[in-house]
Write a protein that holds these residues in place. Structure first.
Motif, short mmCIF file in Angstrom:
data_model
loop_
_atom_site.label_atom_id
_atom_site.label_comp_id
_atom_site.label_asym_id
_atom_site.label_seq_id
_atom_site.Cartn_x
_atom_site.Cartn_y
_atom_site.Cartn_z
N SER A 147 90.54 -101.60 14.25
CA SER A 147 90.59 -102.46 13.12
C SER A 147 91.23 -103.89 13.43
CB SER A 147 91.21 -101.50 12.02
OG SER A 147 91.17 -102.49 10.73
N LYS A 156 89.05 -105.89 16.07
CA LYS A 156 88.05 -106.62 15.12
C LYS A 156 88.37 -107.87 14.27
CE LYS A 156 84.89 -102.68 14.49
NZ LYS A 156 84.31 -101.75 13.63
N LEU A 188 92.42 -95.96 15.59
CA LEU A 188 91.57 -96.28 14.55
C LEU A 188 92.15 -97.63 14.00
CD1 LEU A 188 91.08 -93.14 12.43
CD2 LEU A 188 89.27 -94.26 13.74
N SER A 189 93.44 -97.70 14.00
CA SER A 189 94.08 -98.98 13.49
C SER A 189 94.05 -99.96 14.72
CB SER A 189 95.64 -98.68 13.34
OG SER A 189 96.37 -98.21 14.57
#
Length: 483
Positions: free
Chosen positions: A280, A283, A276-277
């Motif tokens: 992020s 992106k 997840l990190s």
């Protein structure tokens, strides 16, 4: 039907039978007499066809079975499925079909209670008639990383392993089978390199990272957790959202996975803690890169706009030169016609001048057309090398349409002007040579001829008066002498 499927999967799991399922049949071998009778009971409830044979391929009826004939083999005939649809009864058959990478779009699975869809396939309960439109992903994942002999780990079609919707039954056994295999396929997309044995994922970083990996690891979904599974799905979906940017996005995501992981560990553990990190951060890095690219793009567009304006201005200038040349040539042509009508200028001189004027106009037009064709060739080279990021429709609106309008004006003016000059040149030829045929020598005045035959009034000229005499001869005297 579920009871039959669960019975067959239980026999396979407990190693009491060998199960193989195809699109039309289910084959269960190495069965004992009791297991055969249990399977037959379920089949009779469903009214499905079947056949029983022993290890020597002898076919037996239900009432002829005996323990001494074991082990048995039962072949079950499944109900026929629709076109481009695979109908599977058992979990083991589902797993085998996924590994075979069959190309059917619709898969009917007996264990499913709720349908779920990927980008290119839909998995439904039996006899489900829901509509589905597959989404094609053109980029082949195998081109993204170095894969030394472990090609089966990286799928050819990533769309089969990316969920279209995350509202799924995570606790459904059929979904778990698909999810476990999907995790293996998606994990193989993340690194920059896979070693020859396929048990190590290598990330270039920085920093460099190596993660242990096993495609046969059981219960991957439970080890990864539902949230991390969805995060992995979202990460790989983001990579393949744009066909033109797959490579750059995969590199960014791979680098962020390596940066987020502080130690070498099993790939599933690393992804569970960091996906997840990493997504992020990837992106954010992508937006920064796009921002830099946008600056360069704006600069390129400004240069393109300037070049279009310059070329349009040059075409307009060429058009003005053609108009000026045609107007001047037209005036010269009219002057030549007037000179022929009022003077005794030599014909060859008038014709030569008219030809030279036509050649001059033709050269002006030819230079404009040559410039036009040269610019067309340069534009085609610019487009393929410098402006590929522009869609054809946008490039046409910004470049092709305005320049094409200026080109059409130049063509029309050149065609009209050249036609006028050619017609004028032909007229000069006609009037010049027709005049020569009418006046082969010095022109004679009719009144003078008449006066040479009879006596009459004097014939006047600006400087002389010709006085006719009685004998038919004439004497020319200056005007002043007559007074």
């Amino acid at each position: 039907m579920i009871a039959l499927a669960e019975l067959l999967d239980e026999l396979h799991t407990e190693r009491r039978a060998i199960l193989f399922e195809s699109e039309s049949t289910v084959s269960v071998s190495e069965l004992t007499l009791d297991d055969v009778r249990a399977i037959i009971s379920e089949l009779e409830l469903l009214s499905w066809g079947f056949s029983i044979s022993d290890s020597e391929q002898n076919v037996w009826g239900r009432d002829e079975l005996a323990a001494e004939l074991a082990p048995f083999r039962v072949v079950i005939n499944k109900p026929a499925s629709r076109v481009n649809c695979i109908r599977l009864l058992t979990l083991e058959g589902f797993r085998q079909s996924l590994e075979s990478d069959l190309e059917a779009v619709r898969w009917e699975i007996s264990y499913l209670k709720k349908a779920f869809a990927t980008k290119s396939r839909i998995f439904t309960p039996w006899n489900n008639n829901g509509y589905f439109l597959p989404e094609a992903i053109k980029k082949n994942p195998r081109t993204l990383l170095k894969n030394y002999g472990a090609e089966d780990l990286v799928p050819r079609d990533i769309g089969s392993w990316l969920l279209a919707d995350y509202d799924v039954e995570f606790d459904n056994p059929a979904f778990e089978v698909w999810a476990n295999m999907s995790i293996c396929k998606l994990l193989a997309i993340l690194p920059n390199e896979i070693n020859e044995s396929g048990d190590e994922l290598k990330f270039n970083g920085p920093p460099r990272l190596k993660l242990s990996f096993s495609a046969d690891e059981p219960e991957l979904l439970k080890k990864l957790s539902e949230a991390s599974f969805v995060g992995l799905q979202r990460a790989v979906s983001w990579v393949f959202d744009s066909d033109r940017e797959v490579e750059s996005r995969q590199i960014l995501l791979s680098a962020e996975v390596a940066r987020s992981s502080s130690k070498e560990a099993p790939a599933v553990e690393c992804v569970r803690e960091n996906i997840l990190s990493a997504l992020s951060a990837a992106k954010i890095a992508y937006r920064l890169a796009v921002s830099e690219i946008s600056k360069e793009t704006l600069k390129s567009l400004a240069e393109l706009r300037k070049s279009v304006s310059d070329e349009t201005a040059k075409l307009a200038d060429s058009t003005r030169q053609v108009v000026t040349a045609v107007a001047g040539a037209f005036a010269v042509g009219l002057g030549l016609l007037a000179a022929k009508a009022t003077t005794s200028t030599q014909s060859w001189l008038l014709v030569s001048l008219s030809v030279m004027v036509a050649i001059y106009v033709a050269m002006v037009i030819a230079s404009g057309i040559h410039f036009l064709r040269l610019q067309r060739r340069l534009r085609s080279e610019w487009h393929s090398r410098l402006y590929r990021f522009l869609p054809m429709a946008e490039y046409s609106r910004m470049v092709t349409v305005p320049i094409g309008s200026a080109e059409r004006v130049l063509f029309r003016v050149s065609s009209f002007g050249m036609t006028v000059i050619l017609i004028l040149t032909v007229l000069v030829f006609i009037f010049t040579f027709s005049g020569d045929r009418q006046q082969p020598g010095i022109a004679k005045n009719p009144s003078n001829e008449a006066g040479s035959k009879v006596s009459g009034a004097p014939w006047k000229h600006e400087s002389f008066i010709i006085v006719p005499l009685i004998d038919g001869k004439a004497d020319a005297k200056p005007v002043g002498e007559l007074h």
